[in-house]
Design a protein around this motif. Structure first.
Motif, short mmCIF file in Angstrom:
data_model
loop_
_atom_site.label_atom_id
_atom_site.label_comp_id
_atom_site.label_asym_id
_atom_site.label_seq_id
_atom_site.Cartn_x
_atom_site.Cartn_y
_atom_site.Cartn_z
N VAL A 505 0.80 -1.20 -0.12
CA VAL A 505 0.25 0.06 -0.03
C VAL A 505 0.81 1.26 0.16
O VAL A 505 1.19 1.79 0.88
CB VAL A 505 -0.84 -0.19 1.03
CG1 VAL A 505 -1.88 1.09 1.12
CG2 VAL A 505 -1.60 -1.41 1.31
N PRO A 506 1.39 1.51 -1.02
CA PRO A 506 2.34 2.71 -1.11
C PRO A 506 2.06 3.94 -0.67
O PRO A 506 2.97 4.77 -0.09
CB PRO A 506 3.01 2.62 -2.81
CG PRO A 506 1.96 1.86 -3.31
CD PRO A 506 1.09 1.03 -2.57
N GLU A 507 0.82 4.29 -0.88
CA GLU A 507 0.41 5.63 -0.27
C GLU A 507 0.50 5.77 1.10
O GLU A 507 0.31 6.73 1.59
CB GLU A 507 -1.00 6.03 -0.87
CG GLU A 507 -2.17 5.23 -0.49
CD GLU A 507 -2.36 3.86 -1.00
OE1 GLU A 507 -3.53 3.24 -1.01
OE2 GLU A 507 -1.47 3.28 -1.91
N MET A 508 0.43 4.66 1.82
CA MET A 508 0.48 4.68 3.31
C MET A 508 1.71 4.26 3.67
O MET A 508 2.19 3.99 4.96
CB MET A 508 -0.52 3.76 4.02
CG MET A 508 -2.15 4.09 3.48
SD MET A 508 -3.23 3.15 4.21
CE MET A 508 -3.20 3.46 5.92
N GLU A 509 2.64 3.95 2.69
CA GLU A 509 4.03 3.45 3.17
C GLU A 509 4.14 2.14 3.69
O GLU A 509 4.96 1.94 4.77
CB GLU A 509 4.97 4.45 4.04
CG GLU A 509 5.04 5.75 3.17
CD GLU A 509 5.85 7.04 3.88
OE1 GLU A 509 6.36 6.57 4.91
OE2 GLU A 509 6.02 8.06 3.20
N TYR A 510 3.08 1.26 3.41
CA TYR A 510 3.25 -0.34 3.86
C TYR A 510 3.63 -1.10 2.68
O TYR A 510 3.19 -1.06 1.55
CB TYR A 510 1.98 -0.77 4.14
CG TYR A 510 1.55 -0.09 5.68
CD1 TYR A 510 2.37 -0.03 6.77
CD2 TYR A 510 0.26 0.70 5.58
CE1 TYR A 510 2.04 0.52 7.63
CE2 TYR A 510 -0.06 1.41 6.70
CZ TYR A 510 0.48 1.17 7.97
OH TYR A 510 0.15 1.96 9.06
N TYR A 511 4.70 -1.88 3.08
CA TYR A 511 5.51 -2.93 1.83
C TYR A 511 5.46 -4.28 2.29
O TYR A 511 5.85 -4.53 3.30
CB TYR A 511 6.70 -2.25 1.44
CG TYR A 511 6.55 -0.87 0.78
CD1 TYR A 511 6.14 -0.86 -0.36
CD2 TYR A 511 6.83 0.29 1.75
CE1 TYR A 511 6.16 0.62 -0.92
CE2 TYR A 511 6.89 1.63 1.17
CZ TYR A 511 6.51 1.74 -0.32
OH TYR A 511 6.36 3.09 -0.75
N ALA A 512 4.95 -5.09 1.61
CA ALA A 512 4.79 -6.57 1.92
C ALA A 512 6.27 -7.14 2.29
O ALA A 512 6.47 -8.00 3.18
CB ALA A 512 4.35 -7.19 0.61
N ALA A 513 7.26 -6.50 1.59
CA ALA A 513 8.70 -6.93 1.56
C ALA A 513 9.20 -6.62 3.09
O ALA A 513 10.01 -7.31 3.75
CB ALA A 513 9.49 -6.36 0.49
N GLN A 514 8.61 -5.80 3.60
CA GLN A 514 8.87 -5.32 4.93
C GLN A 514 7.92 -6.02 5.93
O GLN A 514 7.95 -5.59 7.13
CB GLN A 514 9.14 -3.73 5.24
CG GLN A 514 9.96 -3.12 4.42
CD GLN A 514 9.77 -1.65 4.43
OE1 GLN A 514 8.97 -0.97 5.28
NE2 GLN A 514 10.62 -0.77 3.38
N GLY A 515 7.06 -6.97 5.58
CA GLY A 515 6.12 -7.38 6.42
C GLY A 515 5.01 -7.04 6.84
O GLY A 515 4.30 -7.24 7.69
N GLN A 516 4.58 -5.72 6.05
CA GLN A 516 3.36 -4.90 6.46
C GLN A 516 2.71 -4.85 5.02
O GLN A 516 3.24 -4.66 3.91
CB GLN A 516 3.74 -3.74 6.95
CG GLN A 516 4.42 -3.74 8.16
CD GLN A 516 4.78 -2.32 8.95
OE1 GLN A 516 4.88 -1.42 8.03
NE2 GLN A 516 5.26 -2.34 10.20
N GLY A 517 1.39 -4.60 5.08
CA GLY A 517 0.57 -4.28 4.00
C GLY A 517 -0.98 -4.73 4.03
O GLY A 517 -1.33 -5.11 5.23
N GLU A 518 -1.67 -4.68 2.96
CA GLU A 518 -3.10 -4.99 2.97
C GLU A 518 -3.36 -6.37 3.29
O GLU A 518 -2.56 -7.26 2.34
CB GLU A 518 -3.58 -4.25 1.93
CG GLU A 518 -5.24 -4.55 1.86
CD GLU A 518 -6.10 -4.02 0.56
OE1 GLU A 518 -7.26 -4.35 0.55
OE2 GLU A 518 -5.31 -3.57 -0.26
N ILE A 519 -4.23 -6.97 3.70
CA ILE A 519 -4.40 -8.23 4.22
C ILE A 519 -5.32 -8.95 2.88
O ILE A 519 -6.31 -8.23 2.77
CB ILE A 519 -5.10 -8.52 5.57
CG1 ILE A 519 -4.10 -8.13 6.61
CG2 ILE A 519 -5.33 -10.12 5.66
CD1 ILE A 519 -5.04 -8.01 7.97
N CYS A 520 -4.70 -9.80 2.40
CA CYS A 520 -5.46 -10.48 1.28
C CYS A 520 -5.72 -12.01 1.63
O CYS A 520 -4.63 -12.81 2.09
CB CYS A 520 -4.75 -10.37 -0.10
SG CYS A 520 -4.59 -8.62 -0.69
N VAL A 521 -6.99 -12.60 1.43
CA VAL A 521 -7.17 -13.70 1.61
C VAL A 521 -7.56 -14.77 0.33
O VAL A 521 -8.61 -14.10 -0.34
CB VAL A 521 -8.24 -13.76 2.89
CG1 VAL A 521 -8.49 -15.30 3.28
CG2 VAL A 521 -7.99 -12.84 4.04
#
Length: 708
Positions: A505-521
C-alpha cells in the motif's frame, strides 16, 4: 495490565524477607506470608505444609499444538504467502473444506448433531425473568424445522436456490428452525438486521425479490410494511400481531400468517426434502457497512462448513463437544455467531438464547451457566472496568488483585489455564460467577481487544480465550490465536481453510517485503461475490481469487498476524498530513476512562477532535475521590473531568507514538453510548462514521470554532 508485576514486586521488597527467598514461594506461600507476617515457627511450618501440598497438586502445563515461535508456514515464492500448520496438506496448497466425508453442508451438520447428541438438548430459552431455561431436543427441533419448511412449500414458496427467505428477529429458537427449514429445501436465508431501518430493509427485500419474511413481532412487521416492495407477499410472525397490523398488511397485498400455523400445515403435507450441495448458497449476509446501501455477501454451505471446521481443528482438545452449552446473544445476522452456533450443532451441543435484553445478560448467564461463548471486546472491556472500579476504593483489595493477577499471569506464561487456584477463590470468583461460573472457552472477534483487558480476562475467568480476525466476506475467521500463546495484541496464524498474504500500500508506506501491507485472503472460506453487484465484487476480489480486505496487517516474527491499520477512513488535514482515525481510536480506547471514542478531522482544518463516551463507573469513582458531585450527564460537562480524560488520552497517545498532528486538540464528552439502537453502530458493533459525524455535527463545529 502493565503495572501488575511492578505492584507485586513492590510488595515483595517491603517484606522482611530477601527477594531470593520470596521468589521461591508458591502462590499459597505468598498469601499465607502476607496474612501471617512473622508469626514464628508455627506459621513457617504451615507455609511448608501448604507448599508441599501445592507442589504435589499443581497443574501441569498444556503443550501447544504448534511451536509458538513458528505458528504458520511460509510458502515458497515471492508473494510471502502464509498458511496454517494445523492442516498437513496446507503446505501443498490445499484448504481444509470439511472434517467428515458425509458432513459437507449445514443440512448435514445438523443431522450429525442429532446423532452425536443422542437426542439431547438443542435449543433453550426462558419464559420470563427469574425463570429457568426450558429445552427442546434435537429431534423436536429437526421435526419442527422440517415441518416449517414443508409449510413454506404449502404456501407456494418454491424449493431451490432462487428462493430467498428473509428473517427479521432477535436470536430465538424460531430463528434456527427457520434456518434449518430453508436448508431442508435448498433455500437461501437472508437475515434482516434489527435496526437497519425501513429503507435498508426495503432495499434488501427488493434486491433479492423476496416474497416471504419471518418476523418476530408487531413492531418489525410494521417496519417492513412501511415501505413494502411489491415482491413481498407474506409475513410469517413468531408472536401475535394486532388486528390493525393485519388490516394494514392486507391493504398492501401482504398476508400475515402465524409461525405455528405454517408448521401445522407443513406437517400435514410432509413434502420430501430437497437437500443442498456444498457449492450451493446457504445465505446472503448483508453487510450494513458505514456508508451507502448494504452489500449482499454470498456465502455457500462449503464456505461456512470450511470455516467452522478449521476453527474446531485448531482448538484441539478444547474443541466443542456434545457436553457444551453456549449462550446466544451476539446477533445471528453476524457470521461469528452463526458459525459458532452451527459448529456446536454439528457436535451435538446445546445453545441457550438470551432474554433479548442486554441489561439482563448477567441474569441469563447465571441461569444458563454456559461453557462456551462467542464475545466481542466491549463485553470484556466492561468486565475489566467493573473490576478496576471495585478495587479502586481499597488498597488491600488492590494489593490482592495485583498479586492474584501476577500469579495467574505467571501460570499463563507456563501454559497453565485453570480456575481452581487460591487466587481464583480469593480474588476472581465474583468475575467468574458473573459469567455463569463454568466457561471453558471464549472466542473473541469483531474489533480490536486491548492487551491488558485480554490478559485480565484470561486470568480472571480461568478459561481459554482465543481472539480471531475475520470478515463477513471470509465467513468470519481468517486467523485465530493458538492455545498456549499468552502474548496479547495479535490475532494468530491463518486458519486451515485459507491462506493469507500482504500486498503493498505505497500511499500509506506499507510494503509486503517489510512484512506489512493490506491483508489478502484466498481459500474455501472466501465469499462468491456481492449479490447482483459484479463491479463491487471486482473491486475486492482480484483475478486470482484473492480477497482484498482493506485492513492493514503486519507479520510478527512468530508467524502471527497483527492488525495495525485500515486502508479506508483516511483523510488529509489542511497541512497535507494523512490521518487514520481508527488508529487513534484504538489507542485512546485503552484509557480506563474511555468507553467509546470517535475521532474526526477535516481537510480544511489543521487538527483532529474527538467525541468520547466516558466509562460511567470509572468516572463516577474518580469524581467521588476528587469531591466532585453531580449526575453522570453533569460530570460530562465538568471541565475538571474533561481535563482529566484529555490528559490521560494524550499520555496514551505519547506512549504509543502518535505524532503531534494525530493527537486530538479538543474533546466532547457524551453521556450516552453509541449503540445499534440509536443508529450509531452497525449490527456487528462497528462505528457508523457518517451517522456519528452528523449526529454530533453541532458539537464538532463548536470544538473547531474554539480552536480556530
Amino acid at each position: 495490565m502493565v503495572v501488575i508485576c511492578d505492584a507485586a514486586e513492590n510488595w515483595r521488597l517491603t517484606t522482611d524477607q530477601d527477594s531470593s527467598t520470596m521468589s521461591k514461594l508458591s502462590e499459597i506461600d505468598q498469601y499465607l506470608w502476607m496474612v501471617g507476617g512473622s508469626a514464628g515457627a508455627l506459621a513457617l511450618t504451615g507455609v511448608a505444609a501448604a507448599s508441599a501440598f501445592y507442589l504435589s497438586t499443581r497443574p501441569k502445563p498444556e503443550k501447544p499444538l504448534v511451536t509458538l515461535h513458528e505458528q504458520s508456514l511460509l510458502e515458497p515464492g515471492p508473494e510471502l504467502i502464509r498458511v496454517s500448520k494445523f492442516y498437513k496438506d496446507a503446505k501443498n496448497g490445499r484448504y481444509l473444506r470439511y472434517l467428515y466425508d458425509d458432513t459437507r453442508t449445514l443440512y448435514d451438520t445438523f443431522r450429525r448433531g442429532v446423532k452425536e447428541s443422542n437426542n439431547g438438548n438443542c435449543l433453550g430459552w426462558r419464559e420470563g425473568p427469574n425463570k429457568p431455561y426450558v429445552w427442546q431436543t434435537y429431534n423436536e427441533t429437526l421435526l419442527r424445522a422440517k415441518n416449517f419448511g414443508s409449510g413454506l412449500i404449502c404456501q407456494g414458496i418454491a424449493p431451490g436456490q432462487n428462493t430467498f427467505v428473509g428473517i427479521y428477529a432477535q436470536n430465538c429458537p424460531e430463528w434456527i428452525m427457520t434456518e434449518q427449514a430453508a436448508y431442508c429445501y435448498s433455500m437461501v436465508i437472508v437475515p434482516l438486521y434489527d435496526t437497519l431501518g425501513a429503507n435498508a430493509c426495503a432495499f434488501i427485500v427488493n434486491q433479492t425479490e423476496m416474497s416471504v419474511v419471518i418476523c418476530e413481532d408487531d413492531k418489525k412487521a410494521n417496519l417492513l410494511l412501511d415501505q413494502s416492495p411489491r415482491c413481498l407477499r407474506k409475513l410469517i410472525t413468531i408472536r401475535q400481531v394486532s388486528p390493525s397490523t393485519h388490516q394494514r398488511a392486507k391493504s398492501r397485498g401482504v398476508e400475515i400468517l402465524k409461525f405455528s400455523d405454517v408448521e401445522i400445515q407443513g406437517a400435514q403435507k410432509d413434502h420430501p426434502c430437497v437437500p443442498p450441495q456444498p457449492e450451493n448458497l446457504c445465505t446472503i449476509c448483508y453487510t450494513s457497512g458505514t456508508t451507502g446501501t448494504p452489500k449482499g455477501v454470498m456465502l455457500t454451505h462449503e464456505n461456512v462448513v470450511a470455516s467452522m471446521c478449521s476453527v474446531i481443528m485448531q482448538l484441539g482438545e478444547h474443541r466443542p463437544t456434545k457436553h457444551d452449552i453456549m449462550i446466544s446473544f451476539l446477533p445471528l445476522a453476524h457470521m461469528l455467531e452463526r458459525c459458532c452456533e452451527n459448529a456446536l450443532y454439528m457436535v451435538g451441543g446445546a445453545v441457550g438464547f438470551y432474554s433479548g435484553d442486554m441489561r439482563r445478560l448477567a441474569d441469563d448467564l447465571s441461569a444458563l451457566k454456559p461453557t462456551m461463548m462467542p464475545a466481542v471486546p466491549r463485553l470484556l472491556n466492561r468486565l475489566y472496568d467493573k473490576a478496576q472500579s471495585e478495587i479502586s476504593s481499597s488498597k488491600i483489595k488492590k494489593l490482592l488483585f495485583n498479586m492474584g493477577l501476577s500469579a495467574k499471569e505467571s501460570e499463563l506464561k507456563r501454559g497453565i489455564v485453570r480456575s481452581d487456584s487460591l487466587w481464583d477463590k480469593l480474588v476472581f470468583r465474583k468475575a467468574r460467577e458473573g459469567m455463569g461460573g463454568r466457561l471453558r472457552i471464549i472466542v473473541v472477534g469483531s474489533a480490536p481487544l486491548a492487551g491488558n483487558v485480554l490478559t485480565f480476562a484470561r486470568c480472571a475467568l480461568g478459561c481459554l480465550i482465543v481472539e480471531g480476525y475475520g470478515q463477513t466476506e471470509c465467513t468470519a475467521p481468517v486467523t485465530l490465536t493458538v492455545q498456549g500463546d499468552h502474548v496479547p495484541e495479535h490475532v494468530g496464524p491463518p486458519v486451515a481453510c485459507c491462506k493469507v498474504k500482504l500486498v503493498d500500500v505505497p500511499e500509506m508506506e506499507y510494503y509486503a517485503a517489510q512484512g506489512q501491507g493490506e491483508i489478502c485472503v484466498q481459500g474455501a472460506n472466501v465469499f462468491k461475490g456481492y449479490f447482483k453487484e459484479p463491479d463491487k465484487t471486482r473491486q475486492v476480489i482480484d483475478q486470482n481469487g484473492w480477497h482484498h480486505t482493506g485492513d492493514i496487517g503486519k507479520w510478527l516474527p512468530n508467524g502471527t498476524l497483527k492488525i495495525i491499520d485500515r486502508r479506508k477512513h483516511i483523510f488529509k488535514l489542511s497541512q497535507g498530513e494523512y490521518i487514520v482515525p481508527e488508529k487513534i481510536e484504538n489507542i485512546y480506547i485503552r484509557s480506563q476512562y474511555v468507553e467509546q471514542v470517535f475521532v474526526h478531522g477535516e481537510s480544511l482544518k489543521s487538527c483532529v477532535v474527538a467525541v468520547i463516551v466516558p466509562d460511567v463507573d470509572v468516572v463516577k469513582c474518580w469524581a467521588l475521590e476528587n469531591g466532585i458531585k453531580g449526575t453522570f450527564s453533569a460530570l460530562c460537562e465538568n471541565e475538571q473531568v474533561k481535563k482529566m480524560i484529555m490528559d490521560d488520552i494524550q499520555q496514551w497517545g505519547k506512549r504509543e507514538g502518535l505524532k503531534t498532528f494525530e493527537q486530538v486538540k479538543d474533546i466532547y464528552l457524551h453521556p450516552d453510548p453509541f449503540s445499534v439502537q440509536n443508529g450509531l453502530l452497525t449490527p456487528t458493533l462497528k462505528a457508523k462514521r457518517p451517522e456519528i459525524k452528523n449526529y454530533f455535527k453541532p458539537q464538532i463545529e463548536d470544538m473547531y470554532k474554539h480552536l480556530d
